[in-house]
Design an enzyme around this catalytic site. Sequence first.
Site, mmCIF file in Angstrom:
data_model
loop_
_atom_site.group_PDB
_atom_site.id
_atom_site.type_symbol
_atom_site.label_atom_id
_atom_site.label_comp_id
_atom_site.label_asym_id
_atom_site.label_seq_id
_atom_site.Cartn_x
_atom_site.Cartn_y
_atom_site.Cartn_z
ATOM 1 N N ASN A 102 0.729 -1.307 -0.018
ATOM 2 C CA ASN A 102 0.246 -0.266 0.022
ATOM 3 C C ASN A 102 0.823 1.603 0.016
ATOM 4 O O ASN A 102 1.772 1.054 -0.035
ATOM 5 C CB ASN A 102 -0.863 -0.252 1.317
ATOM 6 C CG ASN A 102 -2.578 0.596 1.200
ATOM 7 O OD1 ASN A 102 -2.562 0.950 0.075
ATOM 8 N ND2 ASN A 102 -3.320 -0.254 0.803
ATOM 9 N N HIS A 128 3.824 -0.740 -2.550
ATOM 10 C CA HIS A 128 4.531 -1.336 -2.318
ATOM 11 C C HIS A 128 5.892 -1.614 -2.604
ATOM 12 O O HIS A 128 6.065 -2.508 -3.063
ATOM 13 C CB HIS A 128 3.493 -2.205 -3.629
ATOM 14 C CG HIS A 128 1.699 -2.611 -3.731
ATOM 15 N ND1 HIS A 128 1.175 -2.659 -2.870
ATOM 16 C CD2 HIS A 128 1.422 -2.583 -5.079
ATOM 17 C CE1 HIS A 128 -0.664 -2.506 -3.035
ATOM 18 N NE2 HIS A 128 0.153 -2.367 -3.835
ATOM 19 N N HIS A 207 -1.173 -9.947 -3.622
ATOM 20 C CA HIS A 207 -1.760 -8.941 -4.823
ATOM 21 C C HIS A 207 -2.596 -9.843 -5.478
ATOM 22 O O HIS A 207 -2.935 -9.928 -6.980
ATOM 23 C CB HIS A 207 -1.044 -8.431 -5.257
ATOM 24 C CG HIS A 207 -1.537 -6.739 -5.090
ATOM 25 N ND1 HIS A 207 -2.333 -6.451 -6.363
ATOM 26 C CD2 HIS A 207 -1.538 -5.339 -4.674
ATOM 27 C CE1 HIS A 207 -2.618 -5.359 -6.507
ATOM 28 N NE2 HIS A 207 -2.199 -4.697 -5.474
ATOM 29 N N TYR A 209 -5.344 -11.388 -8.501
ATOM 30 C CA TYR A 209 -6.591 -10.204 -8.730
ATOM 31 C C TYR A 209 -7.291 -11.421 -9.076
ATOM 32 O O TYR A 209 -7.558 -12.485 -9.899
ATOM 33 C CB TYR A 209 -6.446 -9.787 -10.172
ATOM 34 C CG TYR A 209 -5.957 -8.391 -9.896
ATOM 35 C CD1 TYR A 209 -4.668 -8.064 -9.570
ATOM 36 C CD2 TYR A 209 -6.642 -7.153 -10.414
ATOM 37 C CE1 TYR A 209 -4.091 -7.221 -9.767
ATOM 38 C CE2 TYR A 209 -5.947 -6.168 -9.886
ATOM 39 C CZ TYR A 209 -4.298 -6.189 -10.146
ATOM 40 O OH TYR A 209 -3.511 -4.773 -9.408
ATOM 41 N N ASP A 277 -11.194 1.143 -4.209
ATOM 42 C CA ASP A 277 -9.528 1.476 -3.412
ATOM 43 C C ASP A 277 -9.183 1.467 -2.210
ATOM 44 O O ASP A 277 -9.035 2.367 -2.133
ATOM 45 C CB ASP A 277 -9.019 1.936 -4.872
ATOM 46 C CG ASP A 277 -7.513 1.796 -4.370
ATOM 47 O OD1 ASP A 277 -6.548 0.552 -3.629
ATOM 48 O OD2 ASP A 277 -6.436 1.558 -5.405
ATOM 49 N N GLN A 316 -7.555 -4.274 2.165
ATOM 50 C CA GLN A 316 -8.098 -3.522 1.489
ATOM 51 C C GLN A 316 -8.823 -3.811 -0.285
ATOM 52 O O GLN A 316 -8.775 -5.300 -0.672
ATOM 53 C CB GLN A 316 -6.130 -3.409 0.591
ATOM 54 C CG GLN A 316 -6.744 -2.300 -0.533
ATOM 55 C CD GLN A 316 -6.439 -1.024 -0.049
ATOM 56 O OE1 GLN A 316 -6.505 -0.238 1.696
ATOM 57 N NE2 GLN A 316 -6.051 0.168 -0.856
ATOM 58 N N GLU A 343 -6.582 -7.236 -0.167
ATOM 59 C CA GLU A 343 -5.054 -7.435 0.697
ATOM 60 C C GLU A 343 -5.748 -7.092 1.964
ATOM 61 O O GLU A 343 -5.338 -6.271 1.950
ATOM 62 C CB GLU A 343 -4.651 -6.759 -0.228
ATOM 63 C CG GLU A 343 -4.883 -6.693 -2.016
ATOM 64 C CD GLU A 343 -4.380 -4.701 -2.012
ATOM 65 O OE1 GLU A 343 -3.906 -4.175 -1.790
ATOM 66 O OE2 GLU A 343 -4.689 -4.860 -3.414
#
Length: 378
Positions: A102, A128, A207, A209, A277, A316, A343
């Site tokens: 983050n 990150h 991370h 997706y 986000d 997150q 996350e």
Amino acid sequence: MLARCLFAAALVVGSVSSAYAQVEGPKMFGKTADGKPVEVYTLKNKNGIIVKVMTLGATITEINVPDKKGKFANVVFGFDDVKGYESKDNQYFGCTVGRVANRIAKGRFTLDGKEYKLAINNEPNHLHGGVKKSLDKVVWNAKIIPPHPQRGGFPTLQFLYTSPDGEEGYPGKTDVRVTYSLRDRNVLFIDYYAVADKATPINLTNHSYFNLAGAGAETVLDHELQIEANKYVPVDQTLIPTGKVEAVKGTVFDFTKTTRIGERIEKLYETGAKGYDHCYALTRPEKRGEISLAAKMRDPKSGRVLEVITSQPGVQLYTGNFLFGQKGKDGKTYKQRSGVCLETGGLPDAVNQPTFPSIILRPGQTYRHTCVYAFSVE
Ligand code: GLA
């Protein structure tokens, strides 16, 4: 004795199995631009679930799970080769993020009276872990750890990386360990550990997706989501926390009850985030350190369900707002808002936010973080 022989035999063939679940590998995946070999391992369980993880960034490259009719699909983003992962198209697909996941405001923080400066790689902030040697960009050492009763009798895939003092501007030599363990009841455990020889901030995460209809499907806006949080972290236009933690009640951030991701997202399209986000401050009935549910997500068409369980204070929610139709694995295209990341970790910019839980790791302490992805159908 028999067990010992079987174990030795399993080591010889490069695969270690418990009752069912096993880890196979390594297999060559490719080479980095600077010539380092990258290997991939395969975790399998008795229900046919397959998870692949590679040594570049200790990255999850595939998760194959069945839908309600038993049809398997890969539900996470990835690329076919190392080149894809090293390209600009890669927005942290499946990787281990660190040293600090983050954003860190303006790439600066002060620790024990000393100011540290980090790369500004997400104007005007640090994102990150940096540019060259963030944990997603380095090749980790991997090893299969045989089944052990403490790990439920399942084998574990272990990744180690030692980040030298000062790497990407962070203080202290830091030893990081990430382990992946797939269990027969369709759960993937990710355990993070770190120790450092100087005080240093640390906030690791994965991370991946997800698109539960299968990676490459049009959108995630039709996924239903529930988050175990009454509060979230409001951010400014550059996605840095304002310093407050506010109630989700009556806002577009309320996922306390199962809600379609796309239900109210449009209200965020004109903000800096262009969608969700945002970090949620989890409601944690249990003691700190224990794991509990953070979020539950379901794709109504396929019936695939993902539950994210963690020991961390935050999750997150990122709805892939900055995806731009890049080409990924198996010829799939990843359009804007066609993948969602959940996350787990500390709250963003915690190093500059005195009221957020501290992410400082001191010599003699151990950073621990568990994240579980549990798959099912409904
Ligand atoms: C994180 C951030 C997003 C975005 C992605 C990578 O999840 O919060 O804003 O930068 O990583 O594209």
